[in-house]
Design an enzyme around this catalytic site. Structure first.
Site, PDB file in Angstrom:
ATOM      1  N   GLU A 144      -3.833   1.630  -6.196  1.00  0.00           N
ATOM      2  CA  GLU A 144      -2.855   0.329  -6.590  1.00  0.00           C
ATOM      3  C   GLU A 144      -2.587   0.529  -8.191  1.00  0.00           C
ATOM      4  O   GLU A 144      -3.670   0.966  -8.756  1.00  0.00           O
ATOM      5  CB  GLU A 144      -3.242  -1.054  -6.026  1.00  0.00           C
ATOM      6  CG  GLU A 144      -2.209  -2.039  -6.185  1.00  0.00           C
ATOM      7  CD  GLU A 144      -0.911  -1.776  -5.374  1.00  0.00           C
ATOM      8  OE1 GLU A 144      -0.126  -1.331  -6.088  1.00  0.00           O
ATOM      9  OE2 GLU A 144      -0.992  -1.826  -4.374  1.00  0.00           O
ATOM     10  N   CYS A 156       0.819  -1.091  -0.103  1.00  0.00           N
ATOM     11  CA  CYS A 156       0.236  -0.120  -0.070  1.00  0.00           C
ATOM     12  C   CYS A 156       1.036   1.340  -0.080  1.00  0.00           C
ATOM     13  O   CYS A 156       1.588   1.553   0.795  1.00  0.00           O
ATOM     14  CB  CYS A 156      -0.757  -0.207   1.237  1.00  0.00           C
ATOM     15  SG  CYS A 156      -1.952   1.690   1.307  1.00  0.00           S
TER      16      CYS A 156
END
Length: 221
Positions: free
Chosen positions: A103, A2
């Site tokens: 992402e 992340c």
């Protein structure tokens, strides 16, 4: 992993959702990046407190704060085995508040950024660890986001994902009681992520300096 996320929710909604009394200097952020301030919830005795930590863990034993740029994430599968994290698992667990994360999905030619949200919940929390680093009279409070292998939804996008705590697991993670590292590991591995949704966004989000609604706008089909 992340590496970017958002927090755009109204301050009052955050206070209500996480049962905290105040947030000093709250500002929404469309593109939260490592090294920036992130909103976290920790236990202060039996009470919960919201405040800002720097994203990128600098352990108390570190010689140089630059180590934080290498420690924005921690692998939940092995975190209980590493001396640098064992103490934090016992009593320095935190919630890192978010409402979506980014992402990048690899394609043949490039990487396509995607914004990922919970399908049924606007606000949520990543499982995190925090620590205090001291350099003379200077104190630095930092954190890391715990990650795990991607679930079925995320596998098409990336092989890793942040651990998003179900609402009914947040207080257990924040418990003021010490948690044995092995028990903490088992807790993290038992987490099932709620249903996720995703949409493509512009490569505008790739630059951390960009921080406005263009970051989250869906690309036209």
């Amino acid at each position: 992993m992340c590496g970017r996320y958002t927090l755009l929710s109204d301050e009052l909604d955050i206070l209500k959702e996480f049962d905290v009394q105040r947030i000093d200097s709250y500002e929404p952020n469309y593109n939260i990046a490592p090294g920036q301030r992130v909103l976290a919830v920790i236990r202060n005795g039996n009470d919960k407190r919201a405040g800002y930590l720097k994203w990128g863990l600098v352990p108390s034993w570190a010689n140089d704060e630059k180590i934080g740029y290498k420690m924005i994430n921690a692998r939940s599968e092995t975190v209980h085995q590493k001396p640098s994290f064992k103490t934090l698992l016992k009593r320095k667990r935190c919630l890192i508040v978010a409402d979506s994360f980014y992402e990048w999905k690899k394609t043949d030619k490039t990487k396509q950024p995607k914004r990922i949200q919970l399908a049924d919940r606007k606000l949520f929390a990543f499982a995190g660890l925090w620590d205090k680093w001291e350099d003379g009279d200077r104190n630095l409070f930092t954190c890391t986001i715990l990650t795990k292998e991607a679930n079925g939804f995320m596998q098409d996008i990336h092989h890793r994902m942040p651990i998003i705590l179900p609402k009914d697991k947040e207080d257990e993670w924040l418990s003021p009681n010490e948690m044995d590292p092995t028990s903490a590991h088992q807790f993290l591995q038992s987490i099932d992520v709620d249903e996720l949704t995703a949409h493509d966004v512009s490569s505008y989000v790739n630059a951390a300096k960009n921080n406005d609604k263009t970051c989250i706008e869906p690309l036209a089909d």
